[in-house]
Design an enzyme around this catalytic site. Structure first.
Site, PDB file in Angstrom:
ATOM      1  N   ASP A   1      14.342  -2.422  -4.899  1.00 40.10           N
ATOM      2  CA  ASP A   1      14.651  -3.468  -3.921  1.00 40.10           C
ATOM      3  C   ASP A   1      15.372  -4.596  -4.669  1.00 40.10           C
ATOM      4  O   ASP A   1      14.809  -5.674  -4.884  1.00 40.10           O
ATOM      5  CB  ASP A   1      13.360  -3.969  -3.275  1.00 40.10           C
ATOM      6  CG  ASP A   1      12.655  -2.869  -2.517  1.00 40.10           C
ATOM      7  OD1 ASP A   1      12.958  -2.656  -1.349  1.00 40.10           O
ATOM      8  OD2 ASP A   1      11.802  -2.184  -3.124  1.00 40.10           O
TER       9      ASP A   1
ATOM     10  N   GLN B   1      15.663  -7.924  -2.900  1.00 42.13           N
ATOM     11  CA  GLN B   1      14.354  -8.579  -2.797  1.00 42.13           C
ATOM     12  C   GLN B   1      14.007  -9.271  -4.108  1.00 42.13           C
ATOM     13  O   GLN B   1      13.545 -10.418  -4.126  1.00 42.13           O
ATOM     14  CB  GLN B   1      13.287  -7.547  -2.437  1.00 42.13           C
ATOM     15  CG  GLN B   1      11.868  -8.083  -2.566  1.00 42.13           C
ATOM     16  CD  GLN B   1      10.829  -7.127  -2.029  1.00 42.13           C
ATOM     17  OE1 GLN B   1      10.658  -7.043  -0.826  1.00 42.13           O
ATOM     18  NE2 GLN B   1      10.119  -6.422  -2.896  1.00 42.13           N
TER      19      GLN B   1
ATOM     20  N   GLY C   1       9.664  -4.118  -7.902  1.00 38.55           N
ATOM     21  CA  GLY C   1      10.527  -2.995  -8.255  1.00 38.55           C
ATOM     22  C   GLY C   1      12.008  -3.338  -8.142  1.00 38.55           C
ATOM     23  O   GLY C   1      12.424  -4.071  -7.241  1.00 38.55           O
TER      24      GLY C   1
ATOM     25  N   GLY D   1       0.817  -1.214   0.000  1.00 32.89           N
ATOM     26  CA  GLY D   1       0.000   0.000   0.000  1.00 32.89           C
ATOM     27  C   GLY D   1       0.846   1.257   0.000  1.00 32.89           C
ATOM     28  O   GLY D   1       2.033   1.221  -0.327  1.00 32.89           O
TER      29      GLY D   1
ATOM     30  N   GLY E   1       5.799   4.865  -8.450  1.00 31.15           N
ATOM     31  CA  GLY E   1       6.627   3.675  -8.667  1.00 31.15           C
ATOM     32  C   GLY E   1       5.760   2.426  -8.751  1.00 31.15           C
ATOM     33  O   GLY E   1       5.930   1.587  -9.647  1.00 31.15           O
ATOM     34  N   HIS E   2       4.806   2.300  -7.827  1.00 35.49           N
ATOM     35  CA  HIS E   2       3.902   1.142  -7.873  1.00 35.49           C
ATOM     36  C   HIS E   2       3.086   1.155  -9.161  1.00 35.49           C
ATOM     37  O   HIS E   2       2.849   0.119  -9.773  1.00 35.49           O
ATOM     38  CB  HIS E   2       2.928   1.168  -6.691  1.00 35.49           C
ATOM     39  CG  HIS E   2       3.581   1.015  -5.353  1.00 35.49           C
ATOM     40  ND1 HIS E   2       3.675   2.044  -4.452  1.00 35.49           N
ATOM     41  CD2 HIS E   2       4.164  -0.057  -4.764  1.00 35.49           C
ATOM     42  CE1 HIS E   2       4.284   1.623  -3.358  1.00 35.49           C
ATOM     43  NE2 HIS E   2       4.591   0.353  -3.518  1.00 35.49           N
TER      44      HIS E   2
END
Ligand code: PAF
Length: 294
Positions: free
Chosen positions: A151, A154, A148, A32, A37-38
């Protein structure tokens, strides 16, 4: 019409029906506080999927600091509006009790890649990420999932997990989106006080310095890191968590000389300023030197 789905069972039913109808599903997992970017990840998903699902879930198991978890921005109404404007098909808003039922004790843990960088300073963080992403994959049953590149670690850990567990999901990395002054977009940026916000620019500046050095033939690991640390140390309101050069696939430290494309990964920890403005915020960013810049 965008649908908001709350339960895992309802999402699975939806996903099964769409898959049976021959439609490709793209998943954008988020916590959220959506920003541009999201939304660029949604665009990316749309390129290879007929339908895009955004999950919104602040995953408790990936926070190793209770204050960070509690303070994480939660703006569901704004997020739903942003998804609607972006043409998202389904927003999934699961509850903690469903994804982590009482007594939940099963973890997905990627050894090796999870250990350096953010894994060093945030023990258990990636175990939380890979566990929740597995649950999201099992529920949404996507053909493609987008994460993304900000990260970087990740993304590497999730790619490895997907391969190792044989998830039939194509994992795609979305380019980092930046403010016009270079700061990488992050849901945590809203917590920066004005001084920290200005000083946070030292991160993208130090990445650019390293890229210029690399482009002009500098290969000494020590020289590049010295220049990066010098620039980062101008951010007097922050401490350097790490600034490291690693190989982009196994995330191993490079030797004295950097060779082909090399990951420069940075994490800065900002503290609230003397006037109490802002909060403690950890920012990360990266660049793969010697490859197309992100
Ligand atoms: O990158 C994030 O926002 C989170 O780590 C993710 C992938 C949604 C898992 O909770």
């Amino acid at each position: 019409m965008m649908r908001v789905i709350e339960t895992r069972a309802a999402l699975q039913t939806w996903s099964d029906a769409e898959r049976a109808g021959g439609r490709r599903i793209g998943l954008v997992p988020t916590m959220g506080a959506l920003h541009a970017g999201h939304l660029s990840l949604v665009e990316e998903a749309r390129l290879s999927a007929d339908l895009v699902v955004v999950s919104i879930f602040v995953n408790p198991t990936q926070f190793n600091d209770a204050k960070d978890f509690e303070g994480y921005p939660r703006v569901m109404e704004d997020d739903l509006a942003a998804c609607r404007n972006a043409g998202v098909d389904v927003v999934w808003t699961p509850q903690v009790e469903e994804l982590y039922p009482e007594g939940a004790s099963t973890w997905v843990d990627v050894a090796g890649l999870s250990e350096p960088l953010c894994g060093g300073n945030r023990p258990g963080h990636f175990r939380g990420v890979t566990t929740i992403v597995s649950k999201l994959f099992l529920a949404a049953k996507p053909h493609v999932a987008v994460f993304g590149q900000k990260d970087f670690q990740q993304l590497a850990v999730i790619r490895r997990m997907t391969r190792d567990l044989g998830f039939d999901v194509e994992v795609v990395g979305g380019a980092t989106v930046r403010e016009s002054d270079g700061l990488a977009l992050s849901s945590r940026n809203v917590h920066l006080g004005p001084v920290a916000r200005e000083q946070a620019l030292r991160i993208s500046e130090s990445l650019a310095i390293a890229e210029r050095m690399f482009a002009s033939g500098e290969r000494s690991t020590a020289s590049i890191l010295e220049a990066v640390r010098k620039k980062l140390s101008e951010a007097t309101q922050a401490t350097i968590d790490y600034a490291e050069l690693r190989d982009p696939s196994e995330l191993e430290l490079v030797g004295d000389e950097v060779e082909g494309p090399t990951l420069l990964a940075i994490a800065l920890q900002f503290t609230a300023d003397a006037d109490g403005l802002g909060a403690d915020v950890r920012l990360i960013d990266n660049r793969v030197l010697g490859s197309a810049a992100t």
